[in-house]
Design a protein around this motif. Structure first.
Motif, PDB file in Angstrom:
ATOM      1  N   VAL A   3      52.730  79.072  20.781  1.00 12.54           N
ATOM      2  CA  VAL A   3      51.846  80.124  21.270  1.00 12.54           C
ATOM      3  C   VAL A   3      52.567  80.874  22.375  1.00 12.54           C
ATOM      4  N   SER A   4      52.486  82.185  22.350  1.00 15.49           N
ATOM      5  CA  SER A   4      53.043  82.963  23.455  1.00 15.49           C
ATOM      6  C   SER A   4      52.096  84.105  23.772  1.00 15.49           C
ATOM      7  N   GLY A   5      52.041  84.468  25.040  1.00 18.00           N
ATOM      8  CA  GLY A   5      51.154  85.551  25.442  1.00 18.00           C
ATOM      9  C   GLY A   5      51.663  86.247  26.684  1.00 18.00           C
ATOM     10  N   LEU A   6      51.293  87.506  26.814  1.00 20.42           N
ATOM     11  CA  LEU A   6      51.686  88.318  27.967  1.00 20.42           C
ATOM     12  C   LEU A   6      50.552  89.223  28.366  1.00 20.42           C
ATOM     13  N   TYR A   7      50.308  89.287  29.669  1.00 20.66           N
ATOM     14  CA  TYR A   7      49.410  90.322  30.197  1.00 20.66           C
ATOM     15  C   TYR A   7      50.131  91.030  31.337  1.00 20.66           C
ATOM     16  N   GLN A   8      50.071  92.349  31.342  1.00 22.54           N
ATOM     17  CA  GLN A   8      50.772  93.134  32.356  1.00 22.54           C
ATOM     18  C   GLN A   8      49.875  94.262  32.853  1.00 22.54           C
ATOM     19  N   HIS A   9      49.871  94.461  34.175  1.00 19.66           N
ATOM     20  CA  HIS A   9      49.096  95.545  34.773  1.00 19.66           C
ATOM     21  C   HIS A   9      49.964  96.313  35.768  1.00 19.66           C
ATOM     22  N   ARG A  10      49.942  97.634  35.647  1.00 17.95           N
ATOM     23  CA  ARG A  10      50.662  98.500  36.580  1.00 17.95           C
ATOM     24  C   ARG A  10      49.667  99.189  37.496  1.00 17.95           C
ATOM     25  N   PHE A  11      49.917  99.054  38.809  1.00 24.56           N
ATOM     26  CA  PHE A  11      49.102  99.751  39.793  1.00 24.56           C
ATOM     27  C   PHE A  11      49.698 101.135  40.052  1.00 24.56           C
ATOM     28  N   ALA A  17      52.729  90.782  36.090  1.00 26.28           N
ATOM     29  CA  ALA A  17      52.820  90.297  34.712  1.00 26.28           C
ATOM     30  C   ALA A  17      52.752  88.784  34.705  1.00 26.28           C
ATOM     31  N   THR A  18      52.065  88.254  33.715  1.00 23.65           N
ATOM     32  CA  THR A  18      52.015  86.815  33.540  1.00 23.65           C
ATOM     33  C   THR A  18      52.299  86.488  32.080  1.00 23.65           C
ATOM     34  N   THR A  19      53.065  85.448  31.845  1.00 24.34           N
ATOM     35  CA  THR A  19      53.383  85.024  30.483  1.00 24.34           C
ATOM     36  C   THR A  19      52.986  83.571  30.300  1.00 24.34           C
ATOM     37  N   LEU A  20      52.567  83.266  29.091  1.00 29.14           N
ATOM     38  CA  LEU A  20      52.128  81.920  28.749  1.00 29.14           C
ATOM     39  C   LEU A  20      52.858  81.482  27.488  1.00 29.14           C
ATOM     40  N   GLN A  21      53.394  80.266  27.497  1.00 27.10           N
ATOM     41  CA  GLN A  21      54.023  79.696  26.315  1.00 27.10           C
ATOM     42  C   GLN A  21      53.504  78.277  26.126  1.00 27.10           C
ATOM     43  N   VAL A  22      53.129  77.969  24.917  1.00 25.62           N
ATOM     44  CA  VAL A  22      52.718  76.612  24.558  1.00 25.62           C
ATOM     45  C   VAL A  22      53.647  76.140  23.448  1.00 25.62           C
ATOM     46  N   LEU A  36      53.913  76.448  29.555  1.00 25.54           N
ATOM     47  CA  LEU A  36      54.649  77.134  30.619  1.00 25.54           C
ATOM     48  C   LEU A  36      53.917  78.415  30.994  1.00 25.54           C
ATOM     49  N   LEU A  37      53.559  78.519  32.257  1.00 24.31           N
ATOM     50  CA  LEU A  37      52.914  79.714  32.779  1.00 24.31           C
ATOM     51  C   LEU A  37      53.824  80.327  33.830  1.00 24.31           C
ATOM     52  N   ASP A  38      54.226  81.564  33.619  1.00 23.54           N
ATOM     53  CA  ASP A  38      55.112  82.274  34.541  1.00 23.54           C
ATOM     54  C   ASP A  38      54.397  83.500  35.102  1.00 23.54           C
ATOM     55  N   PHE A  39      54.821  83.906  36.281  1.00 24.11           N
ATOM     56  CA  PHE A  39      54.191  85.054  36.944  1.00 24.11           C
ATOM     57  C   PHE A  39      55.271  85.892  37.607  1.00 24.11           C
ATOM     58  N   LYS A  40      55.139  87.214  37.492  1.00 25.06           N
ATOM     59  CA  LYS A  40      56.094  88.114  38.126  1.00 25.06           C
ATOM     60  C   LYS A  40      55.355  89.266  38.788  1.00 25.06           C
ATOM     61  N   ALA A  41      55.769  89.586  40.024  1.00 28.11           N
ATOM     62  CA  ALA A  41      55.270  90.761  40.743  1.00 28.11           C
ATOM     63  C   ALA A  41      56.467  91.630  41.086  1.00 28.11           C
ATOM     64  N   GLU A  42      56.457  92.862  40.625  1.00 31.31           N
ATOM     65  CA  GLU A  42      57.572  93.778  40.857  1.00 31.31           C
ATOM     66  C   GLU A  42      57.062  95.043  41.526  1.00 31.31           C
ATOM     67  N   TYR A  43      57.765  95.445  42.580  1.00 34.54           N
ATOM     68  CA  TYR A  43      57.354  96.630  43.330  1.00 34.54           C
ATOM     69  C   TYR A  43      58.482  97.646  43.337  1.00 34.54           C
ATOM     70  N   LEU A  58      59.368  89.385  42.711  1.00 31.86           N
ATOM     71  CA  LEU A  58      59.191  87.981  43.046  1.00 31.86           C
ATOM     72  C   LEU A  58      58.692  87.276  41.796  1.00 31.86           C
ATOM     73  N   MET A  59      59.398  86.191  41.396  1.00 31.04           N
ATOM     74  CA  MET A  59      59.094  85.535  40.128  1.00 31.04           C
ATOM     75  C   MET A  59      58.819  84.058  40.335  1.00 31.04           C
ATOM     76  N   PHE A  60      57.718  83.602  39.756  1.00 35.77           N
ATOM     77  CA  PHE A  60      57.345  82.190  39.782  1.00 35.77           C
ATOM     78  C   PHE A  60      57.351  81.674  38.343  1.00 35.77           C
ATOM     79  N   ASP A  61      58.150  80.654  38.090  1.00 33.73           N
ATOM     80  CA  ASP A  61      58.216  80.073  36.760  1.00 33.73           C
ATOM     81  C   ASP A  61      57.609  78.676  36.755  1.00 33.73           C
ATOM     82  N   ASN A  62      57.029  78.334  35.604  1.00 32.53           N
ATOM     83  CA  ASN A  62      56.382  77.033  35.439  1.00 32.53           C
ATOM     84  C   ASN A  62      55.402  76.783  36.579  1.00 32.53           C
TER      85      ASN A  62
END
Length: 565
Positions: free
Chosen positions: A478-486, A493-498, A517-524, A534-538
């Motif tokens: 399973v893989s998924g992505l959600y992304q939002h631009r302000f 952006a957050t990604t999910l992998q099972v 695995l849940l990852d999170f990224k914030a980009e400015y 700034l990226m947070f993995d797992n």
């Protein structure tokens, strides 16, 4: 033992979609031809003329491949400035696949389209630093004019490692240039000639094995010259000459030099089209188990017929003559058959029966399993049954989906078998492996600034010799992505992998548990050309194991800055 890092890009072949039903004959020394695991299939040539292209988001691994008629390998969809190959947010260290799709198929490095760089000089530099002393650098620089272009790329990453002996270093560099032929070139006027030269290196330790401090280096080199044309009044074609060398070294050394020639051409008429393709690859392979140098020959011809702008039918045949490093020559003739029905402007139904032989080499085997015994037997997997059925939905301009089912029977599928000493695997070939898979994909532009993508794959395998599932082949992905631009320049952006349960032995007595695995990224975007991320993995700090004995990264964080001009 050599401590060198550098290398060459392994030879990337044009995966030619062979298609269907089989007449089979065998040459000298034909042993039972066994199996492999690369389920990624390249596109065939059928495509509606004015098909809308799919949207792109920052993490295009999750973008649907488009209509079934253009089933590109996942990593071929990356743009030059969106490469995550050396991005700490996606790289999980040696031996851990960078995305779910690498498990299903081969991971091609991003293809750079020179024409996308824009007129004049362009470039991007990315620097990052992450947990466990993990610095990285990646960048490219290029120039495009009306008649020529060039592109220089390089990158490097190293890490002190998250457990003892898990340190590694890797890098890459390449230079490519192209020129368009002038009107004085006759029938070749307007054609494009491109040449490239590159290398890639990787140094890591077998940290989960019985000799955890043993270092392995994988060095690769690639050069090619490609000529292609899109002369609509005549025909379109693509031809290339490729040469590459791979060296794998630890306590032993194996090496492989490959030389390849490829050609594909199309000629379209009113409602009718012809396509021909040819490829010849010769490997000069040095390893203890080698009985002969592998080679791969493919010759194909197919015709496409369109009925009332509603149905595309492709039929033809393909001939293969191949040899592995430890078996004799084998010849195969398969038909090609594909039907696509454009039922509505939003609905496509497709069916294919397309057996094929997939070219294999040392480089792709070690990339798929970095901890194999350094004496790899190379055989070309034969998908002698390969049937797919599915539908694609363009529900609206912002929502697209695909559902497909696939049935395959494969000989010479590489199967990873544990040896007496832990932490290394032998590549074996035995039996016939049946693979049944179901896949669903969806992509949605929820709003102009919100994007969602997801895939679900369910697979079942069975080998005829063991009557069991083959090792290291998860049944659910399973893989998924959600992304939002302000509007003020921030992107979240957050990604999910099972990754589902995987058996690690032939008797289904040992297994690796499902992990998420849940990852999170914030980009400015500080200014239009400067960004920081700034990226947070797992994030859930899950225990991830891709190969038995090799524990993957825990929760990590990395800071990245990029500048583009």
């Amino acid at each position: 033992m050599k401590n060198s890092l550098w290398c060459g890009h392994a030879v990337v072949m044009l995966t030619l979609a062979a298609v269907t039903s089989a007449t089979r004959f065998v040459y000298a020394q034909d042993k039972p031809v066994p199996p492999r695991r690369d389920v990624d299939i390249a596109a065939d040539s059928v495509r509606k003329e004015n098909e809308p292209s799919l949207p792109k988001i920052d993490l295009p691994e999750f973008v649907i491949t488009g209509t079934e008629t253009i089933n590109l390998p996942e990593f071929a969809k990356r743009r030059v400035d969106d490469s995550r190959i050396f991005d700490p947010s996606s790289d999980r260290g040696p031996g851990q696949r960078e995305s779910l799709r690498v498990i299903v198929g081969s991971a091609n490095k991003e293809h750079v389209a020179f024409s996308n760089l824009g007129e004049g000089f362009s470039g991007k530099v990315i620097g990052a630093y992450g947990s466990y002393s993990t610095p990285s650098f990646d960048g490219w620089f290029g120039r495009t004019s009306g008649s020529s272009d060039f592109l220089l790329k390089s990158g490097f990453k190293s890490s002190a490692g998250h457990v003892s002996n898990s340190d590694y270093r890797k890098g890459h560099a390449s230079l490519a240039g192209g020129v368009y032929l002038s009107d004085g070139a006759g029938v070749f006027a307007g054609s494009r000639i491109r040449g490239s030269l590159g290398f890639q290196g990787n140094a890591y330790r077998l940290y989960g094995s019985y000799v955890p401090n043993r270092q392995r280096t994988v060095n690769r080199f690639l050069a090619d010259v490609v000529m292609n044309s899109d002369m609509s009044n005549l025909f379109t074609y693509n031809s290339g000459f490729y040469i590459g060398r791979t060296i794998v070294e630890d306590s032993n050394q194996t090496s492989e030099t490959e030389v390849g020639l490829e050609f594909a051409g199309n000629k379209d008429f009113e409602g009718f089209g012809l396509r021909g393709d040819a490829a010849y690859w010769r490997n000069f392979y040095s390893a203890p188990s080698v009985n002969g140098d592998p080679y791969f020959l493919q010759l194909g011809l197919s015709a496409r017929y369109q009925i009332l702008d509603k149905v595309d039918i492709v039929g033809g045949g393909v001939f293969y003559l191949v040899r592995g490093s430890d078996i004799g020559s084998v010849g195969r003739v398969y038909p090609r058959l594909s039907v696509s029905w454009y039922a509505e402007h939003w609905l496509i139904v497709f069916a294919r029966y397309e057996p094929y032989v997939q070219r294999n080499n040392l480089a792709s085997t070690v990339e798929a399993s970095p901890y194999v015994v350094n004496d790899v037997r190379v055989r070309h997997p034969e998908y002698f049954n390969n049937f797919s059925l599915g539908t694609e939905l363009n529900i609206s301009s912002s929502i697209k989906g695909k559902i497909s089912a696939n049935y395959e029977r494969v000989e010479n599928l590489p199967i990873y078998v544990s040896v007496a000493l832990p932490g290394v695997w032998r590549v074996d070939y035995f039996g016939i492996t049946r693979v049944i898979s179901l896949q669903a994909e969806v992509y949605a532009d929820i709003t102009e600034n919100d994007h969602l993508g997801a895939t679900l794959t369910v697979r079942n395998t069975r080998n005829s010799d063991t009557d069991k599932t083959i090792p290291y082949f998860p049944g659910i992905l399973v893989s998924g992505l959600y992304q939002h631009r302000f509007p003020f320049g921030l992107t979240l952006a957050t990604t999910l992998q099972v990754i589902g349960k995987q058996y690690t032995d032939l008797q289904e007595q040992r297994s690796i548990a499902t992990f998420t695995l849940l990852d999170f990224k914030a980009e400015y975007q500080i200014i239009p050309r400067l960004s920081i991320a700034l990226m947070f993995d797992n994030v859930l700090d899950q225990k991830q194991i891709w190969w038995e004995g090799y524990e993957g990264l825990p929760r990590t964080v990395a800071l990245r800055m990029g500048f583009m001009w």
